[in-house]
Design a protein around this motif. Structure first.
Motif, mmCIF file in Angstrom:
data_model
loop_
_atom_site.group_PDB
_atom_site.id
_atom_site.type_symbol
_atom_site.label_atom_id
_atom_site.label_comp_id
_atom_site.label_asym_id
_atom_site.label_seq_id
_atom_site.Cartn_x
_atom_site.Cartn_y
_atom_site.Cartn_z
ATOM 1 N N MET A 110 0.923 -1.291 -0.082
ATOM 2 C CA MET A 110 0.079 -0.025 -0.016
ATOM 3 C C MET A 110 0.944 1.240 0.053
ATOM 4 O O MET A 110 1.674 1.341 1.005
ATOM 5 N N THR A 111 0.506 2.090 -1.044
ATOM 6 C CA THR A 111 1.252 3.515 -0.912
ATOM 7 C C THR A 111 0.339 4.664 -0.511
ATOM 8 O O THR A 111 -0.735 4.472 -0.387
ATOM 9 N N ARG A 112 1.041 5.650 -0.318
ATOM 10 C CA ARG A 112 0.413 6.837 0.478
ATOM 11 C C ARG A 112 -0.516 7.301 -0.586
ATOM 12 O O ARG A 112 -1.787 7.582 -0.207
ATOM 13 N N GLU A 113 -0.223 7.370 -2.004
ATOM 14 C CA GLU A 113 -0.980 8.098 -2.995
ATOM 15 C C GLU A 113 -2.440 7.147 -3.305
ATOM 16 O O GLU A 113 -3.245 7.676 -3.197
ATOM 17 N N PHE A 114 -1.908 5.814 -2.902
ATOM 18 C CA PHE A 114 -3.071 4.825 -3.485
ATOM 19 C C PHE A 114 -4.162 4.942 -2.090
ATOM 20 O O PHE A 114 -5.160 5.132 -2.283
#
Length: 207
Positions: free
Chosen positions: A12-16
């Protein structure tokens, strides 16, 4: 039927995460009823209450289901339970006879259309349609358990606003996948929201 193999999800990325959060909030905003619709529902409830008390002075109408638990979709039907202050339960009542009489009374009410008693269902109801406000409603007798379930979900939504947001996502997912109709063997929206809450609590315990 066989489930396809489940592939591991990417990290999980911050953008997603921000995109997913924005999507969830937009779904809640787009599907929740607006203030004019809420006022219309209050008007119907008060109008029905006033009318029915002419014939049964000790009658009480209570809204339950999605219209009262904080997870209502726009233009959803009203679910209404009829009880009597001096009668604690429906035990000993001729529910079918009362429903049929209620149907005949509501048919004479100004603004109501398509009023019909459905007495063959597990829970006998009177279906009605408010012509001016374009709202459908189901009137049932002593639907006490459903009222308690409504209070439970309403409490969840009050305790944590994120429950309400996720509840809208769960209901929309069930609607789009056509798996939210209990009368056709699916789970009800109440069941999906309850499982979502239990699942979230289990995740927190593991953490």
């Amino acid at each position: 039927e066989q489930l396809p193999p489940l592939l591991p999800l990417p990290p999980m990325t911050r953008e997603f995460l921000g995109l997913l959060d924005s999507l969830c909030r937009n779904v809640e905003q787009d599907w929740q009823p607006q203030e004019p619709e809420l006022r219309d529902r209050d008007y119907i409830m008060s109008d029905l209450n006033r009318y029915i008390k002419k014939f049964w002075p000790k009658a009480e109408l209570t809204l339950f289901g999605s219209s009262s638990n904080g997870f209502a979709f726009r233009h959803s039907d009203l679910d209404i339970s009829l009880t009597f202050r001096d009668i604690p339960t429906s035990e000993g009542l001729d529910c079918i006879k009362i429903i049929e009489e209620l149907c005949e009374r509501v048919k004479r009410m100004v603004g109501m259309r398509n009023v019909v008693a459905i007495t063959s269902a597990k829970v006998p109801i009177v279906k009605l349609f408010h012509q001016q406000l374009q709202v459908e409603a189901d009137l049932s007798l002593y639907n006490v358990l459903a009222r308690e379930n409504t209070c439970l979900l309403s409490l969840y939504a009050d305790l944590d606003p994120r429950v309400r947001t996720l509840g809208y996502m769960a209901k929309l997912f069930a609607k789009v996948c056509d798996i939210g109709d209990a009368s056709r063997g699916s789970l009800s929206s109440y069941a999906y929201i309850l499982m979502m809450k239990i699942g979230r609590a289990s995740c927190r315990e593991r953490v």
